[in-house]
Enzyme design. Structure first.
Site, PDB file in Angstrom:
ATOM      1  N   ARG A 110      38.916  37.135  35.456  1.00 57.42           N
ATOM      2  CA  ARG A 110      38.561  36.043  35.557  1.00 57.42           C
ATOM      3  C   ARG A 110      38.641  35.391  37.064  1.00 57.42           C
ATOM      4  NH1 ARG A 110      35.956  35.032  30.905  1.00 57.42           N
ATOM      5  NH2 ARG A 110      37.032  36.052  29.469  1.00 57.42           N
TER       6      ARG A 110
ATOM      7  N   HIS B 108      42.824  45.557  42.887  1.00 64.65           N
ATOM      8  CA  HIS B 108      41.193  45.740  42.828  1.00 64.65           C
ATOM      9  C   HIS B 108      41.245  47.288  43.004  1.00 64.65           C
ATOM     10  CE1 HIS B 108      37.211  44.975  42.454  1.00 64.65           C
ATOM     11  NE2 HIS B 108      37.016  45.604  43.507  1.00 64.65           N
TER      12      HIS B 108
ATOM     13  N   ASN C 294      46.526  40.033  43.588  1.00 64.81           N
ATOM     14  CA  ASN C 294      45.500  40.807  42.683  1.00 64.81           C
ATOM     15  C   ASN C 294      45.429  42.366  43.162  1.00 64.81           C
ATOM     16  OD1 ASN C 294      43.098  41.199  40.637  1.00 64.81           O
ATOM     17  ND2 ASN C 294      41.993  41.048  42.725  1.00 64.81           N
TER      18      ASN C 294
ATOM     19  N   LEU D 162      39.733  32.823  39.502  1.00 66.06           N
ATOM     20  CA  LEU D 162      40.645  31.409  39.621  1.00 66.06           C
ATOM     21  C   LEU D 162      39.975  30.413  40.587  1.00 66.06           C
ATOM     22  CD1 LEU D 162      44.065  33.203  39.670  1.00 66.06           C
ATOM     23  CD2 LEU D 162      43.158  31.969  37.836  1.00 66.06           C
TER      24      LEU D 162
ATOM     25  N   ASP E 104      37.567  38.492  44.408  1.00 63.31           N
ATOM     26  CA  ASP E 104      38.255  39.698  44.880  1.00 63.31           C
ATOM     27  C   ASP E 104      38.639  39.475  46.375  1.00 63.31           C
ATOM     28  OD1 ASP E 104      38.576  41.177  42.349  1.00 63.31           O
ATOM     29  OD2 ASP E 104      36.988  41.863  42.441  1.00 63.31           O
TER      30      ASP E 104
ATOM     31  N   ARG F 136      36.365  25.828  33.215  1.00 60.96           N
ATOM     32  CA  ARG F 136      37.225  26.519  33.760  1.00 60.96           C
ATOM     33  C   ARG F 136      38.707  25.688  34.267  1.00 60.96           C
ATOM     34  NH1 ARG F 136      36.040  29.651  39.373  1.00 60.96           N
ATOM     35  NH2 ARG F 136      35.977  27.789  40.091  1.00 60.96           N
TER      36      ARG F 136
ATOM     37  N   GLY G 136      36.942  32.619  45.564  1.00 55.14           N
ATOM     38  CA  GLY G 136      36.228  33.886  45.609  1.00 55.14           C
ATOM     39  C   GLY G 136      36.529  34.941  44.693  1.00 55.14           C
TER      40      GLY G 136
HETATM   41  C1  GAR Z   1      42.346  47.774  36.962  1.00 54.95           C
HETATM   42  O1  GAR Z   1      41.640  49.090  37.283  1.00 54.95           O
HETATM   43  C2  GAR Z   1      42.142  46.636  37.886  1.00 54.95           C
HETATM   44  O2  GAR Z   1      41.959  47.121  39.355  1.00 54.95           O
HETATM   45  C3  GAR Z   1      40.906  46.124  37.366  1.00 54.95           C
HETATM   46  O3  GAR Z   1      40.917  46.260  36.273  1.00 54.95           O
HETATM   47  C4  GAR Z   1      41.784  47.345  35.658  1.00 54.95           C
HETATM   48  C5  GAR Z   1      42.693  46.993  34.849  1.00 54.95           C
HETATM   49  O4  GAR Z   1      43.193  48.100  34.180  1.00 54.95           O
HETATM   50  N1  GAR Z   1      40.792  44.747  38.188  1.00 54.95           N
HETATM   51  C6  GAR Z   1      39.511  44.561  38.778  1.00 54.95           C
HETATM   52  O5  GAR Z   1      38.571  45.087  38.578  1.00 54.95           O
HETATM   53  C7  GAR Z   1      39.804  42.975  39.348  1.00 54.95           C
HETATM   54  N2  GAR Z   1      38.213  42.919  39.967  1.00 54.95           N
HETATM   55  P1  GAR Z   1      44.792  47.690  33.442  1.00 54.95           P
HETATM   56  O6  GAR Z   1      44.640  46.638  32.077  1.00 54.95           O
HETATM   57  O7  GAR Z   1      45.071  49.116  32.711  1.00 54.95           O
HETATM   58  O8  GAR Z   1      45.955  47.279  34.359  1.00 54.95           O
END
Ligand code: GAR
Length: 220
Positions: free
Chosen positions: A92, A110, A108, A94, A146, A66, A144
């Site tokens: 990923r 979520h 981020n 970080l 999210d 990583r 950690g």
């Molecule tokens: C989104 O729903 C984002 O919130 C999630 O991935 C998707 C990406 O969609 N992220 C996570 O789950 C982070 N833990 P996108 O490529 O269309 O933006």
């Protein structure tokens, strides 16, 4: 403030950021660079269509390394003098190498009301849990999964007939609204971070402070 957007997938949040930038809604934030961890990421095509510099740093090339992966991300970003990093569907976690380079400058998005439901592919878990409200969160990134101080959240109802896909689509609309807003606030220095909490400098009163959202709705 020069911004890099890191993506792993289709890139709809990236598109929301690009549209917000075009509409003048990102304040001093300037989107400069998109990085993806896989060449399959649709976000790369969106970036190129919008004339944004885009590069792939394949995570698979680094196996268990990583730190090496993160050093490579930093190397690619260096000439662009990036000041803020947005994780827009970057799947990923970080580590210290990357986090140390941007203290309190990584956000981020979520698809859940954190701290509930961290991790990947959370929509089936949200539906199965029986929660009546779901939503999306934008937070500052700490080590950690999210985790980190929450900047903004938005909620939607979970309907009896929801499948993970229908709930995900409803939540995604929230993501597309709150991510550009959080970035604009961060870039314009509006976030005050104290004791793991974020306050917003000069938050105007809206008259909506006492508003509640109840689901299912009360009757009578
Ligand atoms: C989104 O729903 C984002 O919130 C999630 O991935 C998707 C990406 O969609 N992220 C996570 O789950 C982070 N833990 P996108 O490529 O269309 O933006």
């Amino acid at each position: 403030m020069k911004v890099a957007v890191l993506c792993s997938g289709r890139g709809s949040n990236l598109l929301a950021l690009l549209e917000a930038a075009e509409a003048g809604l990102l304040g001093p934030a300037e989107l400069r660079l998109v990085l993806a961890d896989s060449k399959e990421a649709g976000a790369i095509n969106i970036a190129r269509e919008w004339g944004l510099y885009a590069a792939v740093v394949p995570r698979t090339a680094y196996h268990a390394n990583r730190d090496g992966f993160e050093r490579r991300l930093l190397e690619v970003m260096a000439p662009h003098e990036i000041e803020i990093v947005v994780l827009a569907g970057f799947l990923r976690v970080l580590g210290p190498v990357f986090l140390a380079a941007f203290p309190n400058k990584i956000i981020n998005v979520h698809p859940a009301l954190l701290p509930a439901f961290p991790g990947r592919d959370v929509w089936p878990l949200e539906v199965a849990s029986g929660v009546k409200l779901a939503g999306a969160t934008v937070h500052l990134v700490e080590k950690g999964v999210d985790s980190g101080p929450i900047i903004i959240q938005g909620s939607v109802p979970v309907l009896d007939e929801d499948e993970p896909e229908t709930l995900a689509a409803r939540i995604l609309k929230v993501e597309h609204r709150i991510l550009p807003q959080a970035l604009a606030w961060l870039a314009s220095g509006r976030l005050i971070i104290e004791d793991g909490r974020v306050r917003l400098k000069d938050l105007p009163k809206t008259g909506r402070e006492e508003e509640v959202f109840i689901w299912p709705p009360l009757e009578g």
